[in-house]
Design a protein around this motif. Structure first.
Motif, PDB file in Angstrom:
ATOM      1  N   ARG A 194       8.671  41.316 -18.583  1.00  0.00           N
ATOM      2  CA  ARG A 194       8.718  40.447 -17.401  1.00  0.00           C
ATOM      3  C   ARG A 194       8.727  41.239 -16.104  1.00  0.00           C
ATOM      4  O   ARG A 194       8.466  40.685 -15.037  1.00  0.00           O
ATOM      5  CB  ARG A 194       9.949  39.538 -17.469  1.00  0.00           C
ATOM      6  N   VAL A 195       9.058  42.518 -16.197  1.00  0.00           N
ATOM      7  CA  VAL A 195       9.092  43.404 -15.035  1.00  0.00           C
ATOM      8  C   VAL A 195       8.326  44.669 -15.394  1.00  0.00           C
ATOM      9  O   VAL A 195       8.373  45.120 -16.551  1.00  0.00           O
ATOM     10  CB  VAL A 195      10.555  43.744 -14.642  1.00  0.00           C
ATOM     11  N   ARG A 196       7.602  45.203 -14.420  1.00  0.00           N
ATOM     12  CA  ARG A 196       6.833  46.421 -14.663  1.00  0.00           C
ATOM     13  C   ARG A 196       7.727  47.541 -15.178  1.00  0.00           C
ATOM     14  O   ARG A 196       8.888  47.656 -14.795  1.00  0.00           O
ATOM     15  CB  ARG A 196       6.143  46.875 -13.380  1.00  0.00           C
ATOM     16  N   ASP A 197       7.175  48.379 -16.001  1.00  0.00           N
ATOM     17  CA  ASP A 197       7.922  49.492 -16.583  1.00  0.00           C
ATOM     18  C   ASP A 197       7.983  50.637 -15.579  1.00  0.00           C
ATOM     19  O   ASP A 197       7.216  51.603 -15.648  1.00  0.00           O
ATOM     20  CB  ASP A 197       7.269  49.942 -17.894  1.00  0.00           C
ATOM     21  N   VAL A 198       8.888  50.492 -14.637  1.00  0.00           N
ATOM     22  CA  VAL A 198       9.131  51.541 -13.646  1.00  0.00           C
ATOM     23  C   VAL A 198      10.598  51.952 -13.786  1.00  0.00           C
ATOM     24  O   VAL A 198      11.406  51.216 -14.364  1.00  0.00           O
ATOM     25  CB  VAL A 198       8.842  51.050 -12.209  1.00  0.00           C
ATOM     26  N   PRO A 199      10.970  53.126 -13.287  1.00  0.00           N
ATOM     27  CA  PRO A 199      12.352  53.574 -13.431  1.00  0.00           C
ATOM     28  C   PRO A 199      13.345  52.549 -12.881  1.00  0.00           C
ATOM     29  O   PRO A 199      13.187  52.044 -11.769  1.00  0.00           O
ATOM     30  CB  PRO A 199      12.390  54.878 -12.630  1.00  0.00           C
ATOM     31  N   VAL A 200      14.355  52.258 -13.661  1.00  0.00           N
ATOM     32  CA  VAL A 200      15.343  51.251 -13.267  1.00  0.00           C
ATOM     33  C   VAL A 200      16.043  51.653 -11.974  1.00  0.00           C
ATOM     34  O   VAL A 200      16.299  50.804 -11.104  1.00  0.00           O
ATOM     35  CB  VAL A 200      16.366  51.052 -14.406  1.00  0.00           C
ATOM     36  N   GLU A 201      16.365  52.937 -11.824  1.00  0.00           N
ATOM     37  CA  GLU A 201      17.051  53.377 -10.600  1.00  0.00           C
ATOM     38  C   GLU A 201      16.189  53.129  -9.371  1.00  0.00           C
ATOM     39  O   GLU A 201      16.721  52.845  -8.284  1.00  0.00           O
ATOM     40  CB  GLU A 201      17.414  54.857 -10.699  1.00  0.00           C
TER      41      GLU A 201
END
Length: 215
Positions: free
Chosen positions: A157-164
């Motif tokens: 549901r959200v792009r796979d980018v760094p969570v931080e």
């Protein structure tokens, strides 16, 4: 025949509870006093007057004006965290939780502008602190939001980018919005403002065609 009262009384408060309630009442009264007069211009007597207690009572709970001030800032951030927990209670969808948290955050600082003033004063008067109170609480509560974003990424549901990276951008966005609102005295309803933040954060500003062109 005597009438038996059916009124149920709660258990008497224990001394430790009474002490905690008095401490919180002092902190709630102190925040607007510090906000109005500034840290250097605030006298303990002014806080005592706002609480309708003697000056000595304040010193029973707080060793110094600095101790009282920093505890008032901490109390504000605890109240913010509690408000957000209440705001997202009963919401199961992760994205809806995020939207509710942003709305609650902006509404809290609209309702309690004294805490914005205290954050400003803390930065001005206590620059030698290792970390400002606001960021201590933000980091203390960060893991539950990290888990939320990880779950959204795993669900596609959200792009796979760094969570931080996500947390820094959104966290700084609402933090900056809070200060901008305070300084400019914006009157836009927090719910409407939160909706705009969510719209831009979730959907971006580029059309689907432009996003494809830039890929």
């Amino acid at each position: 025949m005597p009438v038996v009262s059916k009124e149920r009384r709660g258990r008497p408060k224990r001394p430790v509870e009474q002490l905690q309630e008095r401490r919180e009442a002092i902190l709630d009264a102190a925040a607007p006093v510090f906000a109005r007069h500034g840290y250097p211009g605030t006298e303990i007597q002014a806080v005592a007057d706002a609480c309708n207690v003697g000056k000595g009572t304040i010193y029973l709970y707080f060793a110094s004006k600095e101790d009282l001030f920093l505890a008032a800032v901490d109390r504000g951030m605890l109240r913010l965290c509690a408000a957000i927990e209440t705001g997202i209670a009963g919401i199961s969808d992760a994205l809806d939780q995020l939207a509710a948290a942003i709305r609650t955050y902006l509404q809290f600082f609209r309702d309690y502008p004294e805490y914005v003033e205290l954050l400003i004063q803390e930065r001005a008067e206590f620059r030698d602190r290792k970390q400002p109170t606001y960021f201590e609480h933000r980091e203390r509560n960060a893991e539950r939001w990290r888990d939320l974003y990880r779950g959204l990424i795993a669900a596609g549901r959200v792009r796979d980018v760094p969570v931080e990276r996500i947390m820094d951008v959104l966290g700084n966005l609402v933090y900056g919005t809070m200060f901008t609102n305070h300084f400019l005295k914006k009157q836009k309803p927090p719910a409407a403002q939160a909706a705009e933040i969510i719209d831009i954060a979730f959907h971006g500003i580029l059309t689907p065609a432009e996003r494809r062109r830039r890929d």
